[in-house]
Design a protein around this motif. Structure first.
Motif, PDB file in Angstrom:
ATOM      1  N   LEU A 115      26.156  38.421 -47.393  1.00  0.00           N
ATOM      2  CA  LEU A 115      24.826  39.015 -47.583  1.00  0.00           C
ATOM      3  C   LEU A 115      23.900  38.578 -46.436  1.00  0.00           C
ATOM      4  CD1 LEU A 115      23.331  40.741 -49.803  1.00  0.00           C
ATOM      5  CD2 LEU A 115      22.407  38.573 -50.640  1.00  0.00           C
ATOM      6  N   GLY A 116      23.998  37.304 -46.069  1.00  0.00           N
ATOM      7  CA  GLY A 116      23.210  36.793 -44.945  1.00  0.00           C
ATOM      8  C   GLY A 116      23.585  37.483 -43.631  1.00  0.00           C
ATOM      9  N   GLN A 117      24.888  37.733 -43.453  1.00  0.00           N
ATOM     10  CA  GLN A 117      25.329  38.414 -42.219  1.00  0.00           C
ATOM     11  C   GLN A 117      24.778  39.836 -42.182  1.00  0.00           C
ATOM     12  OE1 GLN A 117      26.534  36.209 -40.300  1.00  0.00           O
ATOM     13  NE2 GLN A 117      28.748  36.370 -40.243  1.00  0.00           N
ATOM     14  N   LEU A 118      24.752  40.503 -43.351  1.00  0.00           N
ATOM     15  CA  LEU A 118      24.203  41.868 -43.410  1.00  0.00           C
ATOM     16  C   LEU A 118      22.732  41.856 -42.984  1.00  0.00           C
ATOM     17  CD1 LEU A 118      25.674  43.097 -46.807  1.00  0.00           C
ATOM     18  CD2 LEU A 118      26.207  44.084 -44.572  1.00  0.00           C
ATOM     19  N   ALA A 119      21.980  40.882 -43.497  1.00  0.00           N
ATOM     20  CA  ALA A 119      20.555  40.810 -43.164  1.00  0.00           C
ATOM     21  C   ALA A 119      20.387  40.572 -41.659  1.00  0.00           C
ATOM     22  CB  ALA A 119      19.878  39.711 -43.975  1.00  0.00           C
ATOM     23  N   LYS A 120      21.198  39.646 -41.114  1.00  0.00           N
ATOM     24  CA  LYS A 120      21.102  39.340 -39.675  1.00  0.00           C
ATOM     25  C   LYS A 120      21.432  40.560 -38.831  1.00  0.00           C
ATOM     26  CE  LYS A 120      22.077  34.446 -39.477  1.00  0.00           C
ATOM     27  NZ  LYS A 120      23.128  34.036 -40.411  1.00  0.00           N
ATOM     28  N   SER A 121      22.373  41.379 -39.311  1.00  0.00           N
ATOM     29  CA  SER A 121      22.820  42.526 -38.519  1.00  0.00           C
ATOM     30  C   SER A 121      21.830  43.692 -38.573  1.00  0.00           C
ATOM     31  CB  SER A 121      24.179  43.020 -39.034  1.00  0.00           C
ATOM     32  OG  SER A 121      23.987  43.741 -40.250  1.00  0.00           O
ATOM     33  N   GLY A 122      20.819  43.614 -39.414  1.00  0.00           N
ATOM     34  CA  GLY A 122      19.852  44.708 -39.540  1.00  0.00           C
ATOM     35  C   GLY A 122      20.337  45.831 -40.442  1.00  0.00           C
ATOM     36  N   LYS A 127      31.357  35.072 -54.765  1.00  0.00           N
ATOM     37  CA  LYS A 127      32.636  35.374 -54.129  1.00  0.00           C
ATOM     38  C   LYS A 127      32.601  36.640 -53.275  1.00  0.00           C
ATOM     39  CE  LYS A 127      37.195  34.923 -53.776  1.00  0.00           C
ATOM     40  NZ  LYS A 127      37.158  35.488 -52.437  1.00  0.00           N
ATOM     41  N   ASN A 128      32.002  37.712 -53.799  1.00  0.00           N
ATOM     42  CA  ASN A 128      32.113  39.020 -53.140  1.00  0.00           C
ATOM     43  C   ASN A 128      30.760  39.611 -52.803  1.00  0.00           C
ATOM     44  OD1 ASN A 128      34.970  39.470 -53.073  1.00  0.00           O
ATOM     45  ND2 ASN A 128      34.893  39.635 -55.306  1.00  0.00           N
ATOM     46  N   CYS A 129      30.809  40.596 -51.905  1.00  0.00           N
ATOM     47  CA  CYS A 129      29.584  41.307 -51.534  1.00  0.00           C
ATOM     48  C   CYS A 129      29.915  42.791 -51.381  1.00  0.00           C
ATOM     49  CB  CYS A 129      29.058  40.728 -50.218  1.00  0.00           C
ATOM     50  SG  CYS A 129      27.529  41.491 -49.670  1.00  0.00           S
ATOM     51  N   TRP A 130      29.122  43.635 -52.016  1.00  0.00           N
ATOM     52  CA  TRP A 130      29.322  45.087 -51.957  1.00  0.00           C
ATOM     53  C   TRP A 130      28.131  45.730 -51.261  1.00  0.00           C
ATOM     54  CZ3 TRP A 130      30.666  42.049 -56.001  1.00  0.00           C
ATOM     55  CH2 TRP A 130      31.931  42.207 -56.566  1.00  0.00           C
ATOM     56  N   GLN A 158      30.990  49.689 -51.533  1.00  0.00           N
ATOM     57  CA  GLN A 158      32.130  49.261 -50.714  1.00  0.00           C
ATOM     58  C   GLN A 158      32.192  47.732 -50.691  1.00  0.00           C
ATOM     59  OE1 GLN A 158      31.909  50.620 -46.654  1.00  0.00           O
ATOM     60  NE2 GLN A 158      33.685  49.418 -46.032  1.00  0.00           N
ATOM     61  N   LEU A 159      33.371  47.217 -51.025  1.00  0.00           N
ATOM     62  CA  LEU A 159      33.565  45.765 -51.022  1.00  0.00           C
ATOM     63  C   LEU A 159      33.765  45.295 -49.587  1.00  0.00           C
ATOM     64  CD1 LEU A 159      34.133  43.186 -52.736  1.00  0.00           C
ATOM     65  CD2 LEU A 159      36.548  43.850 -52.689  1.00  0.00           C
ATOM     66  N   LEU A 160      32.994  44.325 -49.148  1.00  0.00           N
ATOM     67  CA  LEU A 160      33.187  43.820 -47.779  1.00  0.00           C
ATOM     68  C   LEU A 160      34.488  43.017 -47.715  1.00  0.00           C
ATOM     69  CD1 LEU A 160      29.645  42.725 -46.543  1.00  0.00           C
ATOM     70  CD2 LEU A 160      30.814  44.906 -46.301  1.00  0.00           C
ATOM     71  N   PRO A 161      35.235  43.167 -46.617  1.00  0.00           N
ATOM     72  CA  PRO A 161      36.539  42.499 -46.530  1.00  0.00           C
ATOM     73  C   PRO A 161      36.407  41.003 -46.237  1.00  0.00           C
ATOM     74  CG  PRO A 161      36.052  43.663 -44.492  1.00  0.00           C
ATOM     75  CD  PRO A 161      34.916  43.961 -45.421  1.00  0.00           C
ATOM     76  N   GLU A 162      37.461  40.261 -46.559  1.00  0.00           N
ATOM     77  CA  GLU A 162      37.550  38.851 -46.148  1.00  0.00           C
ATOM     78  C   GLU A 162      37.967  38.842 -44.687  1.00  0.00           C
ATOM     79  OE1 GLU A 162      36.727  36.481 -48.073  1.00  0.00           O
ATOM     80  OE2 GLU A 162      36.704  37.563 -49.971  1.00  0.00           O
ATOM     81  N   THR A 163      37.237  38.121 -43.857  1.00  0.00           N
ATOM     82  CA  THR A 163      37.652  38.067 -42.453  1.00  0.00           C
ATOM     83  C   THR A 163      38.085  36.656 -42.051  1.00  0.00           C
ATOM     84  OG1 THR A 163      35.334  37.809 -41.866  1.00  0.00           O
ATOM     85  CG2 THR A 163      36.268  40.018 -41.661  1.00  0.00           C
ATOM     86  N   ASP A 164      37.732  35.673 -42.855  1.00  0.00           N
ATOM     87  CA  ASP A 164      38.119  34.288 -42.561  1.00  0.00           C
ATOM     88  C   ASP A 164      38.741  33.686 -43.809  1.00  0.00           C
ATOM     89  OD1 ASP A 164      37.172  33.902 -39.875  1.00  0.00           O
ATOM     90  OD2 ASP A 164      35.159  34.180 -40.715  1.00  0.00           O
TER      91      ASP A 164
END
Ligand code: NAD
Length: 382
Positions: free
Chosen positions: A150-157, A289-292, A319-325
């Motif tokens: 969620l924080g990454q989404l906010a940072k990305s605009g 755990k998850n972010c949609w 849309q469920l955001l994928p696990e990248t790490d």
């Protein structure tokens, strides 16, 4: 190559310290050969467990393969082999313990909240600043994978202009007469430092301010819904602390945040804490755990219809955001960052100053509740 660093762990047998800080963080860091530093060496924590009950400490130390334990906090603080002090005891004791550790020249890391009262939280932060030590406070939700995304989404605009935020937090805590309660009884006694507002507002403070924007003013209604609970010994007691809060917060930029947090609510949502953000370009909802996400052009048409049973499945259009790490425990991630900050001098913004703001938000929420009015949140001057 490996370096070692001594850490005093106070409150070792407590629920959070034992499970999150020892079993999920410091013990696996040791087992995995330490924290990797930027020069390639590894930093291995040497732990000194501190508590009140010698038998319980010895049993825990044996179980976790830790050599040192003590019931003497003063002696531990005087021991130069341990430059870091961690405090995970009950909230009521924290500020005084931190001041003792700072006075002894230790770097300090601790659970939230950092004090019961904002004045004490700011005094501890100022003492740490004056002593020139490194300091940090648990802000685990920021590294929970869903909230991190969620924080990454906010940072990305992603959101465009953020309009509103909703936090739905907590769950039914068993009263103790029929099922064993999943939280300690002091949480429900005002005189022992209990209460939903003091416990959870510090979390919501850093989640909102880190991910979205600073809080400018708020109105809060607390409640003490359940007035009798049963303690660890099965005895009834008067649970007189607030066990729910319902708040509206106005954030910088006209953003409105709603916070509903209750230990008297049965969960029918994705996670124990959900945080949703709605913006002009898209919305997202995160649990631990998850972010949609739902971008603007993927927004389904919603309209009133009493004729069909359920014309749109509103869950299916996200849309469920994928696990990248690979998953790493949030408490462990923050410990690793703090240990690097202590030995390498890297920035560590999740500190006693920020945490004092969290205690202040809790105190202002209580004030708003008791006085029945909106209250302003003093803004930081840089
Ligand atoms: N980060 C999070 O998500 C999170 C979650 C829950 C609790 N917490 C915080 O963690 C802290 C501990 O909570 P907990 O649920 O582990 O509580 P707990 O009751 O399980 O543990 C408290 C510890 O403090 C010790 N203690 C109690 N009174 C003492 C005294 N007079 N002298 C010395 N030691 C004493 C107990 O022996 C125990 O080890 C609280 O401040 C709480 O707000 C954080």
């Amino acid at each position: 190559m490996a370096d070692r660093i001594g850490i005093i762990v106070n409150g070792a047998t407590g629920r959070m310290t034992k499970n999150q800080h020892l079993i999920n963080s410091l013990v696996p860091i040791r087992r995995d050969g330490g924290v990797k530093l930027s020069n390639g060496t590894h930093l291995i924590p040497d732990l000194l467990l501190v508590g009140r009950n010698a038998d319980a400490l010895e049993a825990l130390a044996d179980h976790l393969g830790i050599e040192k334990w003590s019931t003497d906090l003063d002696a531990a603080l005087a021991d130069q082999q341990y430059p870091i002090y961690f405090d995970g005891v009950t909230t009521k004791l924290r500020a005084n313990n931190l001041l003792r550790a700072i006075k002894a020249g230790k770097h300090v890391y601790c659970e939230k909240p950092t004090a019961e009262k904002a004045a004490d939280a700011f005094a501890v932060a100022n003492a740490a600043k004056a002593a020139g030590i490194r300091h940090g406070v648990v802000q685990d939700k920021l590294w929970a994978p869903g909230m991190f995304k969620l924080g990454q989404l906010a940072k990305s605009g992603f959101f465009g202009k953020i309009l509103s935020v909703r936090i739905d937090g907590c769950y039914w805590v068993f009263e103790g007469d029929l099922q064993r309660p999943q939280r300690p009884s002091w949480n429900y006694r005002a005189k022992d430092g209990g209460g939903m507002i003091l416990d959870m507002m510090p979390h919501y403070h850093y989640m909102i301010e880190d991910i979205v924007a600073p809080v400018e003013r708020l109105v809060c209604l607390g409640a003490n819904h359940i007035e009798t609970r049963w303690d660890e010994a099965g005895q009834p007691y008067r649970s007189d602390a607030d066990d729910a809060c319902y708040a509206i917060l106005q954030l910088k930029g006209g953003i409105v945040a709603q916070v509903m947090s209750s230990w008297c609510i049965r969960v029918r949502r994705d996670d124990i804490i959900n945080m949703a953000i709605d913006g002009t370009n898209g919305s997202a909802i995160a649990g631990l755990k998850n972010c949609w996400i739902q971008p603007r052009l993927a927004t389904p048409k919603a309209q009133w219809s009493l004729d069909a049973a359920a014309p749109v499945d509103f869950y299916s259009d996200w849309q469920l955001l994928p696990e990248t790490d690979p998953y790493v425990n949030a408490f462990r991630l923050e410990w690793e960052l703090f240990l690097r900050a202590v030995v390498e001098g890297s920035p560590f913004p999740w500190n006693l100053d920020v945490a004092a703001g969290g205690v202040q938000l809790a105190e202002l929420s209580e004030q708003s509740w008791h006085e029945g009015r909106w209250v302003d949140v003093p803004q930081k001057t840089m």
